[in-house]
Scaffold this motif. Structure first.
Motif, mmCIF file in Angstrom:
data_model
loop_
_atom_site.group_PDB
_atom_site.id
_atom_site.type_symbol
_atom_site.label_atom_id
_atom_site.label_comp_id
_atom_site.label_asym_id
_atom_site.label_seq_id
_atom_site.Cartn_x
_atom_site.Cartn_y
_atom_site.Cartn_z
ATOM 1 N N THR A 144 -3.928 -9.836 5.022
ATOM 2 C CA THR A 144 -4.523 -8.669 5.657
ATOM 3 C C THR A 144 -3.498 -7.548 5.634
ATOM 4 O O THR A 144 -2.374 -7.714 6.125
ATOM 5 N N ARG A 146 -2.616 -3.693 6.647
ATOM 6 C CA ARG A 146 -2.995 -2.638 7.576
ATOM 7 C C ARG A 146 -1.845 -1.668 7.775
ATOM 8 O O ARG A 146 -0.673 -2.038 7.703
ATOM 9 N N TYR A 156 -3.968 1.907 4.714
ATOM 10 C CA TYR A 156 -4.522 0.653 4.198
ATOM 11 C C TYR A 156 -5.326 -0.045 5.282
ATOM 12 O O TYR A 156 -4.854 -0.230 6.412
ATOM 13 N N GLN A 157 -6.536 -0.448 4.951
ATOM 14 C CA GLN A 157 -7.364 -1.353 5.751
ATOM 15 C C GLN A 157 -7.983 -2.326 4.765
ATOM 16 O O GLN A 157 -9.142 -2.205 4.375
ATOM 17 N N LEU A 158 -7.191 -3.309 4.359
ATOM 18 C CA LEU A 158 -7.526 -4.125 3.196
ATOM 19 C C LEU A 158 -7.364 -5.610 3.494
ATOM 20 O O LEU A 158 -6.382 -6.017 4.113
ATOM 21 N N SER A 159 -8.329 -6.381 3.059
ATOM 22 C CA SER A 159 -8.246 -7.838 3.144
ATOM 23 C C SER A 159 -8.245 -8.396 1.722
ATOM 24 O O SER A 159 -9.240 -8.256 1.003
ATOM 25 N N LEU A 177 -7.732 6.390 1.846
ATOM 26 C CA LEU A 177 -7.867 5.074 2.451
ATOM 27 C C LEU A 177 -8.034 4.038 1.355
ATOM 28 O O LEU A 177 -8.917 4.162 0.500
ATOM 29 N N THR A 179 -9.080 0.282 0.729
ATOM 30 C CA THR A 179 -9.849 -0.709 1.465
ATOM 31 C C THR A 179 -10.637 -1.575 0.490
ATOM 32 O O THR A 179 -10.533 -1.418 -0.727
ATOM 33 N N ASN A 180 -11.413 -2.496 1.030
ATOM 34 C CA ASN A 180 -12.243 -3.356 0.174
ATOM 35 C C ASN A 180 -13.440 -2.584 -0.357
ATOM 36 O O ASN A 180 -14.026 -1.765 0.362
#
Length: 208
Positions: A144, A146, A156-159, A177, A179-180
């Protein structure tokens, strides 16, 4: 991954099943549609076009498939192990439970062997002024990611999962941003083709 050099004179008219062993497992199937197909066909012709998933910087061919009526499907072989490197995300961004090692398949290339011509494809929400663009990341572990880059305008807001993940960069007012990917964005062909593709991308077509 096998070299394309020994196939380059035979690729026209051959499907993916003839280019890869039938028993070879596939971990990811990447599907897409070229939205501005007339642009691609004007430059490469309507027949015999392959779509290559590549890392042009390193000269790696990740996978490929045939373009048919604007649609394509690329199988990434299970045995392919990308040369991963520590992600080293910027200061202010944390990866939990630990920092992954990643590999970015940076480019899709539409390639016509008989014409020895190619054009770049990119996945985005608009052909000339995109606010969302997608790339494929390979990670050696689930993580994860962040945070916001210190002093920069990227967050970053990435999984990431172990294996392949579609990653989207979103342009928002004042920042970016990462992200996924949440939607199946179309692909766009650049209007200017590359001639003498096997010479220009020599490492891609000869890499073993």
């Amino acid at each position: 991954m096998p070299s394309l050099r020994r196939w380059s004179s035979r690729l026209l008219g051959l499907g993916l099943a003839l280019l890869m062993p039938a028993a070879q497992a596939v971990t990811v199937s990447l599907e897409g549609q070229v939205r501005n197909l007339p642009v691609l066909e004007r430059e490469l012709g309507p027949d015999g076009v392959l779509v290559l998933l590549t890392n042009l910087t390193a000269g790696h061919l990740v996978g490929f498939g045939r373009l048919q009526e604007g649609q394509f499907q690329i199988g990434i072989p299970e045995k392919f192990r990308p040369p991963v490197r520590p992600a080293q995300f910027c200061a202010g961004v944390r990866s939990l439970p630990s920092e992954p090692k990643i590999y970015i398949a940076e480019s899709l290339l539409a390639y016509q062997p008989d014409r020895n011509a190619a054009t770049l494809l990119y996945q985005a929400d608009h052909p000339t002024d995109p606010t969302r663009r997608v790339q494929w990341f390979y990670s050696d572990r689930a993580a994860t990611v962040r945070g916001r880059c210190s002093g920069l305008n990227t967050a970053y807001q990435l999984s990431l999962r172990a294996g392949w993940t579609a990653v989207m960069t979103v342009s928002q007012p004042g920042h970016f941003l990462v992200t996924n990917a949440t939607s199946n964005l179309p692909y766009w062909a650049q209007p200017t083709p590359v001639r003498n593709a096997r010479t220009l991308f020599r490492t891609l077509f000869t890499h073993r």
